[in-house]
Design a protein around this motif. Structure first.
Motif, PDB file in Angstrom:
ATOM      1  N   ALA A  14       0.889  -1.163   0.000  1.00 44.38           N
ATOM      2  CA  ALA A  14       0.000   0.000   0.000  1.00 44.38           C
ATOM      3  C   ALA A  14       0.923   1.208   0.000  1.00 44.38           C
ATOM      4  O   ALA A  14       1.923   1.229   0.717  1.00 44.38           O
ATOM      5  N   LEU A  15       0.614   2.190  -0.815  1.00 43.19           N
ATOM      6  CA  LEU A  15       1.486   3.358  -0.922  1.00 43.19           C
ATOM      7  C   LEU A  15       0.667   4.598  -1.218  1.00 43.19           C
ATOM      8  O   LEU A  15      -0.552   4.531  -1.398  1.00 43.19           O
ATOM      9  N   ILE A  16       1.356   5.715  -1.268  1.00 43.19           N
ATOM     10  CA  ILE A  16       0.717   6.991  -1.581  1.00 43.19           C
ATOM     11  C   ILE A  16       1.011   7.349  -3.031  1.00 43.19           C
ATOM     12  O   ILE A  16       2.164   7.380  -3.456  1.00 43.19           O
ATOM     13  N   ASP A  17      -0.046   7.588  -3.806  1.00 44.20           N
ATOM     14  CA  ASP A  17       0.092   8.132  -5.158  1.00 44.20           C
ATOM     15  C   ASP A  17      -0.060   9.649  -5.075  1.00 44.20           C
ATOM     16  O   ASP A  17      -1.110  10.149  -4.622  1.00 44.20           O
ATOM     17  N   GLY A  65       1.290   6.235   6.522  1.00 43.22           N
ATOM     18  CA  GLY A  65       0.756   4.963   6.995  1.00 43.22           C
ATOM     19  C   GLY A  65      -0.576   5.154   7.692  1.00 43.22           C
ATOM     20  O   GLY A  65      -1.510   4.358   7.515  1.00 43.22           O
ATOM     21  N   ASP A  66      -0.686   6.221   8.499  1.00 40.13           N
ATOM     22  CA  ASP A  66      -1.953   6.539   9.163  1.00 40.13           C
ATOM     23  C   ASP A  66      -3.050   6.799   8.131  1.00 40.13           C
ATOM     24  O   ASP A  66      -4.182   6.319   8.267  1.00 40.13           O
ATOM     25  N   PHE A  67      -2.702   7.553   7.102  1.00 39.35           N
ATOM     26  CA  PHE A  67      -3.667   7.889   6.051  1.00 39.35           C
ATOM     27  C   PHE A  67      -4.141   6.631   5.322  1.00 39.35           C
ATOM     28  O   PHE A  67      -5.340   6.471   5.046  1.00 39.35           O
ATOM     29  N   LEU A  68      -3.211   5.730   5.004  1.00 43.75           N
ATOM     30  CA  LEU A  68      -3.578   4.500   4.308  1.00 43.75           C
ATOM     31  C   LEU A  68      -4.454   3.610   5.173  1.00 43.75           C
ATOM     32  O   LEU A  68      -5.449   3.043   4.698  1.00 43.75           O
ATOM     33  N   LEU A  69      -4.091   3.465   6.439  1.00 47.11           N
ATOM     34  CA  LEU A  69      -4.886   2.632   7.332  1.00 47.11           C
ATOM     35  C   LEU A  69      -6.310   3.179   7.440  1.00 47.11           C
ATOM     36  O   LEU A  69      -7.288   2.419   7.362  1.00 47.11           O
ATOM     37  N   HIS A  70      -6.427   4.484   7.599  1.00 52.03           N
ATOM     38  CA  HIS A  70      -7.745   5.109   7.680  1.00 52.03           C
ATOM     39  C   HIS A  70      -8.512   4.937   6.370  1.00 52.03           C
ATOM     40  O   HIS A  70      -9.724   4.626   6.376  1.00 52.03           O
ATOM     41  N   SER A  71      -7.831   5.116   5.236  1.00 54.27           N
ATOM     42  CA  SER A  71      -8.490   5.024   3.934  1.00 54.27           C
ATOM     43  C   SER A  71      -8.990   3.607   3.656  1.00 54.27           C
ATOM     44  O   SER A  71     -10.095   3.423   3.131  1.00 54.27           O
ATOM     45  N   ARG A  84       2.553  -2.636  11.327  1.00 52.09           N
ATOM     46  CA  ARG A  84       3.185  -1.318  11.261  1.00 52.09           C
ATOM     47  C   ARG A  84       4.653  -1.447  11.657  1.00 52.09           C
ATOM     48  O   ARG A  84       5.026  -2.315  12.442  1.00 52.09           O
ATOM     49  N   THR A  85       5.500  -0.571  11.104  1.00 55.42           N
ATOM     50  CA  THR A  85       6.921  -0.576  11.433  1.00 55.42           C
ATOM     51  C   THR A  85       7.464   0.846  11.456  1.00 55.42           C
ATOM     52  O   THR A  85       7.014   1.705  10.681  1.00 55.42           O
ATOM     53  N   ALA A  86       8.438   1.064  12.337  1.00 56.62           N
ATOM     54  CA  ALA A  86       9.156   2.344  12.373  1.00 56.62           C
ATOM     55  C   ALA A  86      10.497   2.241  11.656  1.00 56.62           C
ATOM     56  O   ALA A  86      11.251   3.218  11.588  1.00 56.62           O
ATOM     57  N   ALA A  87      10.782   1.058  11.092  1.00 63.58           N
ATOM     58  CA  ALA A  87      12.087   0.824  10.481  1.00 63.58           C
ATOM     59  C   ALA A  87      12.205   1.409   9.072  1.00 63.58           C
ATOM     60  O   ALA A  87      13.306   1.505   8.534  1.00 63.58           O
ATOM     61  N   ALA A  88      11.083   1.776   8.469  1.00 61.35           N
ATOM     62  CA  ALA A  88      11.106   2.390   7.137  1.00 61.35           C
ATOM     63  C   ALA A  88       9.829   3.190   6.955  1.00 61.35           C
ATOM     64  O   ALA A  88       8.821   2.932   7.615  1.00 61.35           O
ATOM     65  N   THR A  90       6.550   4.775   4.699  1.00 57.69           N
ATOM     66  CA  THR A  90       5.595   4.313   3.703  1.00 57.69           C
ATOM     67  C   THR A  90       6.063   4.740   2.309  1.00 57.69           C
ATOM     68  O   THR A  90       6.558   5.851   2.119  1.00 57.69           O
ATOM     69  N   ALA A  91       5.900   3.851   1.331  1.00 52.22           N
ATOM     70  CA  ALA A  91       6.344   4.127  -0.035  1.00 52.22           C
ATOM     71  C   ALA A  91       5.505   5.229  -0.679  1.00 52.22           C
ATOM     72  O   ALA A  91       4.312   5.386  -0.398  1.00 52.22           O
TER      73      ALA A  91
END
Length: 332
Positions: A14-17, A65-71, A84-88, A90-91
């Protein structure tokens, strides 16, 4: 397995366009944020069509990531198996469109949170009620996530689920922009249902020095249904005993970003509605009229998606898809 208890699992990124706008003279270019990512799009497509689905993947612990989860949740897709991860982070993908709505991507991945999902991140319970496990090649581009994808496909098959793969090939996401054919074929050979765009079929043909029929024949050694989409050109379908074509809907395309995901979501939702799973798939395929009815519905979903901007935002509802089918039937 009842339609009420079956679940479609959509696994991967899941990513942001960020969709580029046309700047006014003297002004800076702007980008609009849309939720996207092929498997996430497919999950939302199923949900908006009234189906039951869960998105399975890894999101960053960041605003995107918050936006994707909500969407995802807002659209009706299940998120209980999201990690969820803090290691990287969101694409991100920056998208520009030409005059015909065809898109070009600039990806900011890797590094990205979705690539950090591992086999141990699967909740074993997610496979229990799964009727379908759906994935695409974007989760094959890195060794760790590729192993998780192939494991998920195997675990789903062992649990009795139908395995679906939309190749959705994006060379720019691969090291040196060169897809690894061995891992692509591993995934293709693990699927019951395969969707290819025409240019992806051409890629497999050229890389393997095959003809069209040879590629399809190889795919059908393990797969049971192969679909080849081609924009406004007819859809081609192949089973082990039959093949056919269906005309595409005539629409004005403004953004083709989610067309393939809307199509596969439409088909998977129809299989769920008809209570088709791995055990009943061959019987379903033995009824060409029923298969083509479901493919026609899927094509309507894909056609509607290209008439709107964005990914999640462009995906149609069951009423909209049914209305388009009805309008075409009346016109005919």
């Amino acid at each position: 397995m009842s339609a009420d208890s079956s679940t479609i699992l959509c696994f991967g990124e899941a990513l942001i366009d960020f969709l580029a706008g046309e700047p006014a003279p003297g002004e800076a270019r702007t980008f609009r944020q849309f939720a996207g990512g092929a498997p996430a799009n497919a999950a939302v497509a199923v949900a908006k069509l009234g189906g039951r689905c869960e998105f399975v993947g890894m999101l960053g612990e960041d605003m995107f990531g918050d936006f994707l989860l909500h969407s995802l949740s807002e659209a009706g897709a299940g998120v209980r198996y999201v990690r969820r991860t803090a290691a990287a982070k969101t694409a991100l993908a920056f998208v520009s469109l030409d005059a015909h709505g065809e898109r070009s991507f600039s990806f900011y991945r890797p590094p990205a949170a979705d690539l950090l999902f591992r086999d141990a991140d699967f909740d074993a319970g997610c496979f229990t009620a799964a009727s379908v496990f759906h994935a695409c090649s974007n989760s094959l581009t890195d060794t760790g996530i590729a192993a998780a994808t192939l494991s998920g496909m195997a675990r789903a098959r062992a649990a009795g689920a139908l395995v679906s793969l939309d190749l959705n090939l994006r060379p720019a996401l691969w090291p040196d922009a060169t897809p690894a054919l061995p891992v692509l074929w591993q995934a293709l050979e693990a699927a019951d249902l395969i969707k290819l765009a025409r240019e992806e079929l051409e890629y497999l043909k050229e890389q393997g020095r095959f003809g069209d029929r040879d590629v399809v024949a190889r795919l059908l050694r393990s797969a049971r249904l192969v679909l080849v989409t081609d924009g406004a050109a007819p859809l081609r379908w192949f089973t082990r005993s039959r093949s056919g074509e269906l005309p595409a809907f005539k629409v004005k395309a403004v953004d083709t970003t989610a067309a393939g995901d809307a199509f596969i979501g439409g088909l998977l939702s129809q299989l769920q509605r008809e209570r088709v799973d791995a055990r009943s798939f061959d019987a379903f395929l033995g009824q060409p009229a029923e298969l083509e009815r479901c493919l026609r519905y899927a094509s309507a979903c894909g056609a509607l998606a290209v008439t709107r901007h964005g990914a999640f935002a462009a995906l149609p509802t069951h009423l909209e898809a049914s209305a388009l089918l009805g309008a075409v039937a009346v016109e005919a």
